[in-house]
Design a protein around this motif. Sequence first.
Motif, PDB file in Angstrom:
ATOM      1  N   ARG A  82       0.836  -1.201   0.000  1.00  0.00           N
ATOM      2  CA  ARG A  82       0.000   0.000   0.000  1.00  0.00           C
ATOM      3  C   ARG A  82       0.872   1.254   0.000  1.00  0.00           C
ATOM      4  N   GLY A 140       0.125   4.874   1.217  1.00  0.00           N
ATOM      5  CA  GLY A 140      -1.077   4.606   2.008  1.00  0.00           C
ATOM      6  C   GLY A 140      -1.374   5.693   3.022  1.00  0.00           C
ATOM      7  N   ARG A 184      -2.737   8.699   1.184  1.00  0.00           N
ATOM      8  CA  ARG A 184      -4.113   8.454   0.743  1.00  0.00           C
ATOM      9  C   ARG A 184      -5.093   8.577   1.912  1.00  0.00           C
ATOM     10  N   ASP A 185      -4.728   7.970   3.035  1.00  0.00           N
ATOM     11  CA  ASP A 185      -5.625   8.014   4.193  1.00  0.00           C
ATOM     12  C   ASP A 185      -5.834   9.442   4.679  1.00  0.00           C
ATOM     13  N   ALA A 200      -8.087  11.196   2.126  1.00  0.00           N
ATOM     14  CA  ALA A 200      -9.445  10.658   2.204  1.00  0.00           C
ATOM     15  C   ALA A 200     -10.127  11.077   3.507  1.00  0.00           C
ATOM     16  N   ASP A 201      -9.387  11.106   4.601  1.00  0.00           N
ATOM     17  CA  ASP A 201      -9.964  11.539   5.880  1.00  0.00           C
ATOM     18  C   ASP A 201     -10.410  12.997   5.816  1.00  0.00           C
ATOM     19  N   SER A 226      -8.224  17.331  10.407  1.00  0.00           N
ATOM     20  CA  SER A 226      -8.050  16.486   9.224  1.00  0.00           C
ATOM     21  C   SER A 226      -7.436  17.270   8.068  1.00  0.00           C
ATOM     22  N   ALA A 238     -13.689  10.235  -1.368  1.00  0.00           N
ATOM     23  CA  ALA A 238     -12.778   9.746  -0.324  1.00  0.00           C
ATOM     24  C   ALA A 238     -12.549   8.248  -0.461  1.00  0.00           C
ATOM     25  N   ARG A 239     -13.615   7.497  -0.752  1.00  0.00           N
ATOM     26  CA  ARG A 239     -13.479   6.058  -0.945  1.00  0.00           C
ATOM     27  C   ARG A 239     -12.575   5.744  -2.131  1.00  0.00           C
ATOM     28  N   ARG A 247      -8.913   6.489  -1.180  1.00  0.00           N
ATOM     29  CA  ARG A 247      -8.376   5.549  -0.195  1.00  0.00           C
ATOM     30  C   ARG A 247      -8.036   4.199  -0.845  1.00  0.00           C
ATOM     31  N   ARG A 248      -8.906   3.735  -1.740  1.00  0.00           N
ATOM     32  CA  ARG A 248      -8.718   2.419  -2.357  1.00  0.00           C
ATOM     33  C   ARG A 248      -7.944   2.471  -3.658  1.00  0.00           C
TER      34      ARG A 248
END
Length: 724
Positions: A169, A172, A175-176, A179-180, A204, A275-276, A279-280
Motif C-alpha cells: 500500500r 497509504g 491516501r488516508d 481521504a480523511d 483532518s 474519499a473512498r 483511499r482504495r
Amino acid sequence: MTWLRAFKEVVRSGLTIEETRLEPLLALRTAAGVAIVIGSVLWLASPSYAAAAALGAYSAGGATFQRTCRPRKVIALAGGAGLALSTFVGYLAAGRLATFLPLLAVWAFVAGMAWAVGSTAGIVAATTVGSMLVTITLPTSAWRALEHAGVIALGGVAQAVLILLFPIRRWGAHRDALADALAAVADYARRLRHDPTAPFDPESLMAARDAAAVTPSQARTRPPVLHGPRGLAERIRPVLAALADPDIGAPAEGPGRDRARELLDAAADVLDTAARSIRRGTPAEVPPESVDALRVDEEHEVLEGSARQAAEQLVELLGEAMEIAATGDDREPAPAPPGPVGAEFLVRPTLFRLVPVVLRAVRRELRRDSPVFRHAVRLAAVAPLGYLLATRLPLGHGYWAPLTSVMVMRPDFHRTFTRAVARLAGTLAGVALATAMVRALGSGTHVCGALAVVAAGLSYTVIRTGYAYSQCFTAAYAVFLLGMAGQAWEQTVPERLVLTLLGGALAMLAYLAFPAWETHRLPGRLADWLAANGRYAAAVFRNYAEPTREHHAAMRRALLASRKAAAAWQESYDRARREPVRPRGLTSREAEEAQEALKGFGRAAMVMENHPPRADRRSVPESKRFAEALEADTARAAADVREHRNPDWKRVKEALHAWDGAAGDRGPVVRRGAELQKRALDDFATAVTRTPLERDVSSAREDQRVRAVVAGEGDESGVAHQGG
C-alpha cells in the motif's frame, strides 16, 4: 479533576482497546525482517550477536509504524543508525559509572528534546536511550562493540530492504490523510443539515496538508490523484458553511432551507465517494440521486442572492470531486514539473536538510516553562537514577528499570501515567505468556528465536490498539530473546516484573516532582488563539477593501496560523481536563464558553472568506478600518487574557459605528459578517470577564460540580455492581 478521578481515568485509558484498522501485512513484513536477521546471524555468528541484531530489527521495524508521512524505509534506516550509534558510544563509556552515567544523562536529555520536532522523533530517540542501556550487557572490547553496533544497524537495513522489495500500500498514509479530509468535510455537510452553525475540526485538513508535503524524490513519483483534492476540500468547506448559514446563506425556514439541505446531503454523498476512491485507488460511482440534486435549474431555483452564489460554487466544486471519484487512480504518475520542486509542491526537507529545522525547533523549547524541556530534564534525571538504583538490587538486567522509565515517559501527565499502568499490565501478561510457551515448547536457542519472531509479529499487529496489548507481546519477545542468548527464563521473569514496577514508579514520581501542567498554560493558549483569529479575520476584511493577490496570500497564511493556534489550544485543553490540578485564572466552564465563542468568531471569518468581491464590483473601503480595529483589539485582548484582565472592543465598536454612518449600502454581506464577528467577540468577553468576587464564586461552584460528578459516578458504579 480530583486525584482519585484522574487515577481512575489513567487506569481506564491504559487498558482501553483503541478502535483502529489493523495492518497484518505490514506486521508480517516487519516480523519477516526480524526473522531474517535472527536466522542469518545465528547461522553466521552467535546467539549474542543474533540478539543484538534482533534489537535493531525490532526497534527499527517498530519505528515504521509511527504515524508519519516520511518514507518508511528512510525511518527504518534512521532508526537503525541511531540505535547503532547509541550502542557504540554507550559501550565506550560503560566501563565506569563516572563516565557512563553522565553520558546517559546527556543522551536522555537530547532524546527528550527530540519531542520538539514531533512525536515520531521523540519516540525513535527514546529507543536509542534503551539501546544504550542494553549496551552494558555487551562483551569485552571496543572492536566487539563496533561489531555489535554494525549488526544492530544491519537490522534497520534489513527492514528498509524489505520495504523496498515488498511495498505494501504505497502512499497509504498520504491516501488516508487525504481521504480523511474529504470524509470530514462530508460529515460536516451532513451536520450542517441539522445545525446550520455546526463547528468543524480542521485537524483532518491540517493532517492532509502535512501529508501533501513531499521530498524531491517523492514529488517525481506521487500519484496524480494526490495532487489536487486537498485544495478541493479546503475550498468546499467555507462554501458549505456559507450556504447553510441562516444570516448570510439560505433562509432559516421554507423552500430555500429545504433546497440547502438537499444540496448539503448530495455534497456529503459526493465527497464520501471521492474519499473512498482515493483511499482504495479505484474508481467509484456517485449515487444518481445525488447527481440529480446538484443540477441547478435556472428558472425554478429557489435560492437567491448570496445563497444562490454559494450553491453555484458548490456545484462547480463537486463536479471536480465527481471527476476524481470516476477516474480513480488508474493513470501513470505525472512527471515532475520543470523548475524547482517548491514551485509546484509543498516541500518536505530531506533528513540532512532537516538538521537546521530541528535545531531551530529545539532552541524554541529551551525554556523552563516548556513541557518538552521539562520532559527532557525528567529523562536526564530518571535514566541514570533508575540504572543506579537497579544495579544496587540483587537482580540481573538492571537496565530494565530505566528502560521502562524512558519508554513510558511523555511530556504530559496523562500519557505518562497511562503508559506506566499499561506497561506494567502488559508486562505481567507478557511474561506469563512467555513462561507458558517456554514450558510447553522448551527453551532451546532455535525454539526461543522462533518464538521471538512470532511475538514480534503479534506486537506489530496490535501496536495501534493500545500500549498495554503491544507491550504484552513485547515483554514476551524480550524474554524469548534473552532465552535465545542463554539466559534462564526462571531468572528473567521475576527480574522483569520487579524492575518494570520500579521503572514505572520512577517515571510517575519524576513527573510529580517536576510537572508541566497544561492547566496553567490554558490562558496563554487561549490568548494565542484569540490573536491568531483576529489576524485571520482582519486579513479577510482587508481583502474586501483591496482584493489583491498579496492580500489573498496574507489571508491564507493567517488562516493556517489560526488553525495551528486552535490545534494547540485543543491539545492543551484536552490534556488539562485530565489533570488533577486546580485551574488558575480560567475555570473549565469559562474555558468551554470561550472556546465556543472563538469557534464562532473563526467561523464568521471563514464564511466571509467565501464571499470575496468580484472584479466588476466596487470594493468596500469601510472594511479596511474595521480590519485595523479588529486586529488591534484582539491583540490587546490577548494580552489582557494572559494577565487575567477583562477585554473590551472599543475600536471595533467605533469602526462599526462609522460604517453605519457611511453613505450608501456598500457590502451588506460584509457588514453582516462584521456584526457576526462582533457578536462572537462579545460572547468571548462575557465568558472570560469576571470580577474578583465572581471568580471566587465560580471556582467554588466548579469544585462543587466536580465533587457532584465524582459522587454520581460512584453511585452509578455501585448500582451497576449490585445489578451484576
